[in-house]
Design a protein around this motif. Structure first.
Motif, PDB file in Angstrom:
ATOM      1  N   ASN A  65      11.107 -25.371   2.245  1.00  0.00           N
ATOM      2  CA  ASN A  65      10.482 -26.419   1.447  1.00  0.00           C
ATOM      3  C   ASN A  65      10.839 -26.171  -0.006  1.00  0.00           C
ATOM      4  OD1 ASN A  65       8.160 -24.734   0.182  1.00  0.00           O
ATOM      5  ND2 ASN A  65       7.949 -24.377   2.378  1.00  0.00           N
ATOM      6  N   VAL A  66      10.792 -27.225  -0.803  1.00  0.00           N
ATOM      7  CA  VAL A  66      11.169 -27.119  -2.204  1.00  0.00           C
ATOM      8  C   VAL A  66      10.165 -27.871  -3.075  1.00  0.00           C
ATOM      9  CG1 VAL A  66      13.652 -26.763  -1.920  1.00  0.00           C
ATOM     10  CG2 VAL A  66      12.712 -29.089  -1.920  1.00  0.00           C
ATOM     11  N   SER A  67      10.160 -27.501  -4.341  1.00  0.00           N
ATOM     12  CA  SER A  67       9.348 -28.230  -5.308  1.00  0.00           C
ATOM     13  C   SER A  67      10.035 -28.227  -6.660  1.00  0.00           C
ATOM     14  CB  SER A  67       7.943 -27.638  -5.417  1.00  0.00           C
ATOM     15  OG  SER A  67       7.989 -26.326  -5.915  1.00  0.00           O
ATOM     16  N   ARG A  68       9.862 -29.325  -7.400  1.00  0.00           N
ATOM     17  CA  ARG A  68      10.440 -29.471  -8.745  1.00  0.00           C
ATOM     18  C   ARG A  68       9.352 -30.023  -9.660  1.00  0.00           C
ATOM     19  NH1 ARG A  68      15.614 -31.643 -10.671  1.00  0.00           N
ATOM     20  NH2 ARG A  68      15.821 -30.833 -12.793  1.00  0.00           N
ATOM     21  N   LEU A  69       8.415 -29.149  -9.978  1.00  0.00           N
ATOM     22  CA  LEU A  69       7.287 -29.558 -10.811  1.00  0.00           C
ATOM     23  C   LEU A  69       7.687 -29.671 -12.277  1.00  0.00           C
ATOM     24  CD1 LEU A  69       4.411 -27.500  -9.157  1.00  0.00           C
ATOM     25  CD2 LEU A  69       5.099 -29.868  -8.725  1.00  0.00           C
ATOM     26  N   LYS A  70       8.636 -28.856 -12.701  1.00  0.00           N
ATOM     27  CA  LYS A  70       9.158 -28.907 -14.057  1.00  0.00           C
ATOM     28  C   LYS A  70      10.660 -29.141 -13.990  1.00  0.00           C
ATOM     29  CE  LYS A  70       5.797 -25.733 -16.137  1.00  0.00           C
ATOM     30  NZ  LYS A  70       5.636 -24.479 -16.946  1.00  0.00           N
ATOM     31  N   LYS A  71      11.186 -29.845 -14.955  1.00  0.00           N
ATOM     32  CA  LYS A  71      12.605 -30.190 -14.947  1.00  0.00           C
ATOM     33  C   LYS A  71      13.484 -28.953 -14.878  1.00  0.00           C
ATOM     34  CE  LYS A  71      15.950 -32.985 -17.501  1.00  0.00           C
ATOM     35  NZ  LYS A  71      16.150 -33.830 -18.706  1.00  0.00           N
ATOM     36  N   GLN A  72      13.086 -27.875 -15.525  1.00  0.00           N
ATOM     37  CA  GLN A  72      13.944 -26.705 -15.604  1.00  0.00           C
ATOM     38  C   GLN A  72      13.842 -25.779 -14.407  1.00  0.00           C
ATOM     39  OE1 GLN A  72      11.365 -27.470 -17.562  1.00  0.00           O
ATOM     40  NE2 GLN A  72      10.300 -25.657 -18.348  1.00  0.00           N
ATOM     41  N   ASN A  73      12.879 -25.997 -13.508  1.00  0.00           N
ATOM     42  CA  ASN A  73      12.681 -25.081 -12.389  1.00  0.00           C
ATOM     43  C   ASN A  73      12.807 -25.798 -11.047  1.00  0.00           C
ATOM     44  OD1 ASN A  73      12.117 -23.060 -14.232  1.00  0.00           O
ATOM     45  ND2 ASN A  73       9.916 -23.358 -14.101  1.00  0.00           N
ATOM     46  N   PHE A  74      13.394 -25.087 -10.078  1.00  0.00           N
ATOM     47  CA  PHE A  74      13.525 -25.613  -8.719  1.00  0.00           C
ATOM     48  C   PHE A  74      13.210 -24.459  -7.774  1.00  0.00           C
ATOM     49  CE2 PHE A  74      14.233 -28.604  -5.694  1.00  0.00           C
ATOM     50  CZ  PHE A  74      15.477 -28.694  -5.084  1.00  0.00           C
ATOM     51  N   LEU A  75      12.126 -24.598  -7.013  1.00  0.00           N
ATOM     52  CA  LEU A  75      11.657 -23.519  -6.155  1.00  0.00           C
ATOM     53  C   LEU A  75      12.033 -23.780  -4.699  1.00  0.00           C
ATOM     54  CD1 LEU A  75       9.917 -23.259  -8.779  1.00  0.00           C
ATOM     55  CD2 LEU A  75       8.088 -22.397  -7.328  1.00  0.00           C
ATOM     56  N   LEU A  76      12.474 -22.734  -4.024  1.00  0.00           N
ATOM     57  CA  LEU A  76      12.786 -22.812  -2.597  1.00  0.00           C
ATOM     58  C   LEU A  76      11.827 -21.895  -1.853  1.00  0.00           C
ATOM     59  CD1 LEU A  76      14.795 -23.778  -0.334  1.00  0.00           C
ATOM     60  CD2 LEU A  76      15.999 -21.619  -0.727  1.00  0.00           C
ATOM     61  N   GLY A  77      11.091 -22.455  -0.903  1.00  0.00           N
ATOM     62  CA  GLY A  77      10.115 -21.677  -0.165  1.00  0.00           C
ATOM     63  C   GLY A  77      10.476 -21.509   1.304  1.00  0.00           C
ATOM     64  N   LEU A  78      10.183 -20.316   1.807  1.00  0.00           N
ATOM     65  CA  LEU A  78      10.298 -20.037   3.226  1.00  0.00           C
ATOM     66  C   LEU A  78       8.889 -19.723   3.707  1.00  0.00           C
ATOM     67  CD1 LEU A  78      13.111 -19.086   1.862  1.00  0.00           C
ATOM     68  CD2 LEU A  78      13.431 -17.844   4.014  1.00  0.00           C
ATOM     69  N   GLU A  79       8.338 -20.574   4.538  1.00  0.00           N
ATOM     70  CA  GLU A  79       6.952 -20.390   4.957  1.00  0.00           C
ATOM     71  C   GLU A  79       6.803 -19.291   5.999  1.00  0.00           C
ATOM     72  OE1 GLU A  79       5.108 -24.857   4.165  1.00  0.00           O
ATOM     73  OE2 GLU A  79       5.356 -24.091   6.209  1.00  0.00           O
ATOM     74  N   SER A  80       7.745 -19.194   6.920  1.00  0.00           N
ATOM     75  CA  SER A  80       7.716 -18.194   7.978  1.00  0.00           C
ATOM     76  C   SER A  80       9.152 -17.769   8.251  1.00  0.00           C
ATOM     77  CB  SER A  80       7.064 -18.766   9.237  1.00  0.00           C
ATOM     78  OG  SER A  80       7.035 -17.790  10.273  1.00  0.00           O
ATOM     79  N   ALA A  81       9.577 -16.704   7.580  1.00  0.00           N
ATOM     80  CA  ALA A  81      10.991 -16.321   7.612  1.00  0.00           C
ATOM     81  C   ALA A  81      11.447 -15.930   9.014  1.00  0.00           C
ATOM     82  CB  ALA A  81      11.232 -15.172   6.645  1.00  0.00           C
ATOM     83  N   ALA A  82      12.686 -16.291   9.316  1.00  0.00           N
ATOM     84  CA  ALA A  82      13.323 -15.957  10.589  1.00  0.00           C
ATOM     85  C   ALA A  82      14.642 -15.242  10.309  1.00  0.00           C
ATOM     86  CB  ALA A  82      13.573 -17.217  11.401  1.00  0.00           C
ATOM     87  N   PRO A  83      15.089 -14.374  11.233  1.00  0.00           N
ATOM     88  CA  PRO A  83      16.368 -13.683  11.022  1.00  0.00           C
ATOM     89  C   PRO A  83      17.529 -14.626  10.739  1.00  0.00           C
ATOM     90  CG  PRO A  83      15.166 -12.669  12.812  1.00  0.00           C
ATOM     91  CD  PRO A  83      14.392 -13.893  12.444  1.00  0.00           C
ATOM     92  N   SER A  84      17.474 -15.855  11.267  1.00  0.00           N
ATOM     93  CA  SER A  84      18.550 -16.827  11.030  1.00  0.00           C
ATOM     94  C   SER A  84      18.616 -17.278   9.575  1.00  0.00           C
ATOM     95  CB  SER A  84      18.356 -18.056  11.923  1.00  0.00           C
ATOM     96  OG  SER A  84      17.119 -18.692  11.632  1.00  0.00           O
ATOM     97  N   GLN A  85      17.587 -16.944   8.803  1.00  0.00           N
ATOM     98  CA  GLN A  85      17.585 -17.299   7.393  1.00  0.00           C
ATOM     99  C   GLN A  85      18.151 -16.186   6.508  1.00  0.00           C
ATOM    100  OE1 GLN A  85      13.343 -18.525   7.405  1.00  0.00           O
ATOM    101  NE2 GLN A  85      14.086 -20.538   6.733  1.00  0.00           N
TER     102      GLN A  85
END
Lengths: 115, 113
Positions: A65-85
């Motif tokens: 999942n991702v979020s762009r709350l501020k123009k200068q920042n872009f966050l990438l989230g992994l909620e439940s990491a898997a070895p394939s990631q």
């Protein structure tokens, strides 16, 4: 200017753990991207954003999942990491995606190992 | 679906040689084509960007050409140096991919002194 920076540089996770990767750019770019790079697969687009408050799916969005709350920042989230990631994650930004666009500027990458 | 192929996957040459890296793409309806360089453990650095209306771009010892009709691009490196050793990636932007870049898998170049 620092350009595009990524935090952290390296991380080890256990299966099922969550984490957030942070991308920051100081070039006032509208567009930002998250890619993953795997051996033999090349770079593949996970999610992207065309401006503050907007996000869209790329080629391989599942599990992220991702979020762009501020123009200068872009966050990438992994909620439940898997070895394939397990991969190297790159963030990039660009001024626009018009027909006659400029290039994308890449960060140094985050190496993620999921055990 | 657009596919980008780079040949060869790896190349080793002696210093001073002129060399050509190849990139092909399956859908000729592209907006532009870009060549990037990636050093080990680092991010990508843009080398050349060719708009769809252009035939070539040059920067120093690098020259990239684009033939949209045949779906091909070449990156020519003149008088290669050990510092040119890196992986070179080709990417195209087309409307079918939401305007995003589609990357090839790269050519790993090694220039030996």
């Amino acid at each position: 200017n620092a350009g595009v920076t990524q935090t952290p540089k390296f991380r080890v996770l256990k299966t099922g753990q969550s984490m957030t990767l942070l991308c920051a750019q100081d070039m006032n770019h509208e567009y930002m991207y998250w890619y993953r790079q795997d051996p033999g697969m090349g770079l593949r687009l996970i999610h992207y954003s065309v401006g503050e408050g907007t996000t869209a799916k790329g080629e391989v969005p599942d599990g992220y999942n991702v979020s762009r709350l501020k123009k200068q920042n872009f966050l990438l989230g992994l909620e439940s990491a898997a070895p394939s990631q397990t991969s190297v994650y790159f963030c990039a930004s660009s001024p626009n995606t018009g027909v006659f666009e400029e290039t994308q500027y890449f960060g140094p990458g985050t190496r993620l190992l999921v055990l | 679906k657009q596919e980008v192929t780079q040949i060869p996957a790896a190349l080793s040459v002696p210093e001073g040689e002129n060399l050509v890296l190849n990139c092909s793409f399956t859908d000729s309806a592209i907006y532009n084509l870009q060549w990037f360089r990636q050093d080990p453990g680092k991010g990508l650095t843009s080398l050349l960007l060719i708009q769809s209306s252009q035939r070539e771009q040059t920067s120093g010892r690098l020259n990239a050409s684009l033939d949209k009709s045949s779906g091909r691009s070449t990156l020519y490196i003149a008088a290669s140096q050990p510092g040119d050793s890196a992986t070179y990636l080709c990417a195209v932007k087309d409307g079918g991919s939401q305007g995003n870049l589609i990357f090839g898998k790269g050519t790993k170049l090694s220039v030996k002194p």
